[in-house]
Write a protein that holds these residues in place. Structure first.
Motif, PDB file in Angstrom:
ATOM      1  N   PRO A 270      -0.731   7.313  -0.348  1.00 18.80           N
ATOM      2  CA  PRO A 270       0.190   6.378   0.303  1.00 18.80           C
ATOM      3  C   PRO A 270       0.041   6.478   1.814  1.00 18.80           C
ATOM      4  N   CYS A 271       0.221   5.366   2.504  1.00 21.64           N
ATOM      5  CA  CYS A 271       0.117   5.342   3.971  1.00 21.64           C
ATOM      6  C   CYS A 271      -1.338   5.491   4.435  1.00 21.64           C
ATOM      7  N   HIS A 272      -2.273   5.109   3.568  1.00 23.23           N
ATOM      8  CA  HIS A 272      -3.700   5.111   3.934  1.00 23.23           C
ATOM      9  C   HIS A 272      -4.248   3.711   3.680  1.00 23.23           C
ATOM     10  N   TYR A 273      -3.755   2.787   4.508  1.00 24.60           N
ATOM     11  CA  TYR A 273      -4.036   1.368   4.311  1.00 24.60           C
ATOM     12  C   TYR A 273      -5.410   0.984   4.854  1.00 24.60           C
ATOM     13  N   VAL A 274      -5.831  -0.222   4.470  1.00 28.08           N
ATOM     14  CA  VAL A 274      -7.092  -0.782   4.961  1.00 28.08           C
ATOM     15  C   VAL A 274      -6.879  -2.284   5.028  1.00 28.08           C
TER      16      VAL A 274
ATOM     17  N   SER B 239     -10.658   1.671   6.391  1.00 26.42           N
ATOM     18  CA  SER B 239      -9.794   2.505   5.563  1.00 26.42           C
ATOM     19  C   SER B 239      -9.523   3.845   6.267  1.00 26.42           C
ATOM     20  N   ILE B 240      -8.368   4.395   5.986  1.00 26.67           N
ATOM     21  CA  ILE B 240      -7.980   5.654   6.630  1.00 26.67           C
ATOM     22  C   ILE B 240      -8.512   6.840   5.839  1.00 26.67           C
ATOM     23  N   SER B 241      -9.001   7.832   6.569  1.00 25.40           N
ATOM     24  CA  SER B 241      -9.395   9.085   5.937  1.00 25.40           C
ATOM     25  C   SER B 241      -8.485  10.170   6.505  1.00 25.40           C
TER      26      SER B 241
ATOM     27  N   GLN C 112       0.839  -1.205   0.000  1.00 23.17           N
ATOM     28  CA  GLN C 112       0.000   0.000   0.000  1.00 23.17           C
ATOM     29  C   GLN C 112       0.871   1.252   0.000  1.00 23.17           C
ATOM     30  N   PHE C 113       2.001   1.222   0.704  1.00 21.38           N
ATOM     31  CA  PHE C 113       2.886   2.404   0.714  1.00 21.38           C
ATOM     32  C   PHE C 113       3.438   2.663  -0.692  1.00 21.38           C
TER      33      PHE C 113
ATOM     34  N   ALA D 174       1.101  -2.718  -8.247  1.00 20.28           N
ATOM     35  CA  ALA D 174       0.180  -3.809  -8.612  1.00 20.28           C
ATOM     36  C   ALA D 174      -0.125  -4.755  -7.447  1.00 20.28           C
ATOM     37  N   LEU D 175       0.748  -4.819  -6.463  1.00 15.19           N
ATOM     38  CA  LEU D 175       0.487  -5.720  -5.331  1.00 15.19           C
ATOM     39  C   LEU D 175      -0.368  -5.050  -4.252  1.00 15.19           C
ATOM     40  N   ASP D 176      -0.625  -3.772  -4.413  1.00 15.17           N
ATOM     41  CA  ASP D 176      -1.427  -3.048  -3.423  1.00 15.17           C
ATOM     42  C   ASP D 176      -2.881  -3.515  -3.532  1.00 15.17           C
ATOM     43  N   PRO D 177      -3.437  -4.055  -2.434  1.00 14.85           N
ATOM     44  CA  PRO D 177      -4.811  -4.558  -2.526  1.00 14.85           C
ATOM     45  C   PRO D 177      -5.816  -3.471  -2.891  1.00 14.85           C
ATOM     46  N   ILE D 178      -5.474  -2.203  -2.675  1.00 13.39           N
ATOM     47  CA  ILE D 178      -6.419  -1.146  -3.057  1.00 13.39           C
ATOM     48  C   ILE D 178      -5.923  -0.392  -4.307  1.00 13.39           C
ATOM     49  N   HIS D 179      -5.078  -1.094  -5.066  1.00 14.88           N
ATOM     50  CA  HIS D 179      -4.719  -0.686  -6.430  1.00 14.88           C
ATOM     51  C   HIS D 179      -4.171   0.741  -6.550  1.00 14.88           C
ATOM     52  N   GLY D 180      -3.499   1.224  -5.533  1.00 19.70           N
ATOM     53  CA  GLY D 180      -2.908   2.558  -5.627  1.00 19.70           C
ATOM     54  C   GLY D 180      -3.927   3.681  -5.656  1.00 19.70           C
TER      55      GLY D 180
END
Ligand SMILES: Cc1ncc(C[n+]2csc(CCOP(=O)(O)OP(=O)(O)O)c2C)c(N)n1
Ligand SMILES: [Mg+2]
Length: 351
Positions: free
Chosen positions: A117-121, A129-131, A102-103, A107-113
Motif C-alpha cells: 500500500p502507498c506504492h503507487y504508479v 512505480s515506487i520501490s 492503490q492505498f 479491485a479498483l486499484d490499477p495495479i491489482h493490489g
C-alpha cells in the motif's frame, strides 16, 4: 553552496532576482496541489488509524519540495519517486480515485493490489512505480535519462530521494554515472533532517548535501525547501540545463518531516517536540499562502472554499473506492506468465 536559495521573503513578496515568475493560474495551481497533498495525508492517516487502509507514508512539511519540483518539470519528463510523492503523481494528472484505490489495493486499484500500500504508479503521467528499497530509484532514473539521450528523445528524469538515501551505494552509482555521461537528470534530495530515527548529522560528515555534487563534476544547489517558489526556480533551471545537454544537477531541498516517518512510526520516541515546533513556523503551505495574500490573490474565504472542495473530493473518492471488492483471484496470474504453467492449467485438480 552553503547558501540557501529563497524567493519568498518574510513579508510574502517574491525576491525579484530569483522569482520564477509563475502566472497567477500557475501559482494558484501550485498552492492547490500542496493543500491537496496535505489534506490527503491527514485523511489517509486517519483511515489507517481506523483500520481501513494498511499503511501510509505522509509528506507533511515537504509539500513545497515535492509539488514544486514536479511542477517545474515538463509532462514528458520522467518522475522517479521515493515514497512520499503523491503530490507529484497528482501534478502529473493521476486521478484521486486511482491513487486512493492503490492505498486500498482492491479491485479498483490499477495495479491489482500487487504492490505494497502507498506504492503507487501512474504510467500515463510518466510517474514510475515506487520501490521501498532506499536509493534504488536513483540508478533507474539515470538509466532512463541516459537511454533518452541515446535515442535523442528530449526527455529528462527527476528523481526524488531523502537525506538517508545519500548514504546508499545506489546514490554514488547514479551520481557518478550521470556526471561522467552528462545524463539529463535532476537529482532532488528532500533533506527532511531525519531518516526515520537517524538525524542528518549522523548520515553524513559533509556540511551540505548539495556539495556532494562537486565530487561528481556537476552543480549542486541548496534551496529552502519550505519555499515552493525557490524549489520551482531551482528545479526549472536544472531541467532546462538538462534539456540543453548541460547534464545533471543535484538540488538539495532543505525541509523538515513534520509528521511521522509512516503510519508505523512514533517520532515522539526519538525527537524533541521543540524542534518540530520551530520548523512548523516555516510550514511550506503557510509560506506560499503568505505570498498569495501579499499578491492579493487569496483570502480566508478562498481558503475555506478550497478546504471544503478538497475534503469533499477525497470523501467522494474514498466512498467510491471503498465500495469495491478485493481484486479477483484470477489476477494473481495475469501479467505474470506468457503462458500459464501446467499447475495453473490443471486448476481444479489433475484429471
Ligand atoms: C536499502 C534500505 N535500507 C533500509 C530501509 C529501511 N528504511 C525505509 S525508509 C528509511 C529511511 C530513509 O530516510 P531518507 O532517505 O532520509 O528518507 P525519508 O524517509 O526521510 O523521506 C529506511 C532506513 C530500506 N527501505 N531500504
Ligand atoms: Mg530524510
Amino acid at each position: 553552496m552553503g547558501d540557501l536559495l529563497r524567493v519568498i521573503r518574510d513579508d510574502g513578496h517574491a525576491d525579484p532576482t530569483a522569482d520564477p515568475k509563475l502566472s497567477k493560474d500557475e501559482v494558484l495551481a501550485l498552492y492547490r496541489f500542496m493543500v491537496l497533498e496535505r489534506t490527503l495525508d491527514n485523511r489517509m492517516l486517519s483511515l489507517q488509524r481506523q483500520g481501513r487502509i494498511g499503511f501510509y507514508g505522509p509528506s507533511l512539511g515537504q509539500e513545497a519540495a515535492i509539488v514544486g519540483a514536479a511542477f517545474a518539470m515538463e509532462p514528458r519528463d520522467w518522475i522517479f519517486p521515493q515514497y512520499r510523492e503523491p503530490g507529484a503523481a497528482l501534478v502529473r494528472g493521476m486521478p484521486l480515485k486511482e491513487l486512493i484505490a492503490q492505498f486500498f489495493g482492491n479491485a479498483l486499484d490499477p495495479i491489482h493490489g500487487r504492490q505494497m500500500p502507498c506504492h503507487y504508479v501512474y504510467r500515463a503521467g510518466n510517474f514510475m512505480s515506487i520501490s521501498s528499497v532506499v536509493g534504488s530509484q536513483i540508478p533507474l532514473a539515470v538509466g532512463a535519462a541516459w537511454a533518452a539521450t541515446i535515442r535523442k528523445d528530449p526527455v529528462a528524469s527527476l528523481v526524488y530521494f531523502g537525506d538517508g538515501g545519500t548514504s546508499t551505494a545506489d546514490f554514488h552509482t547514479g551520481m557518478n554515472f550521470a556526471g561522467v555521461f552528462k545524463a539529463p537528470v535532476v537529482f532532488l534530495c528532500n533533506n527532511n533532517q531525519w531518516a526515520i530515527s537517524v538525524p542528518v548529522r549522523r548520515q553524513t560528515a559533509s556540511e551540505t548535501i548539495a556539495q556532494k555534487a562537486v565530487a561528481y563534476g556537476f552543480d549542486g544547489v541548496r534551496v529552502d525547501g519550505m519555499d515552493a517558489l525557490a524549489v520551482v526556480a531551482a528545479v526549472r533551471e536544472a531541467q532546462r540545463k538538462a534539456h540543453a545537454g548541460g547534464g545533471p544537477t543535484l538540488v538539495e531541498a532543505v525541509t523538515y518531516r513534520l509528521g511521522p516517518h509512516s503510519s508505523s512510526d512514533d517520532p515522539t520516541r526519538y525527537r524533541d517536540d521543540k524542534e518540530v515546533e520551530a520548523w512548523r513556523r516555516h510550514d511550506p503551505i503557510d509560506v506560499l499562502r503568505t505570498h498569495l495574500s501579499a499578491k492579493g490573490l487569496w483570502d480566508a474565504e478562498a481558503e475555506k472554499q478550497l478546504a471544503q472542495q478538497l475534503d469533499d473530493a477525497i470523501t467522494e473518492a474514498v466512498h467510491a473506492v471503498e465500495a469495491a471488492p478485493p481484486p479477483s483471484l484470477e489476477l494473481l496470474f495475469t501479467d505474470v506468465y506468457a503462458e500459464m504453467p501446467w499447475l495453473r492449467r490443471l486448476r481444479g485438480g489433475r484429471s
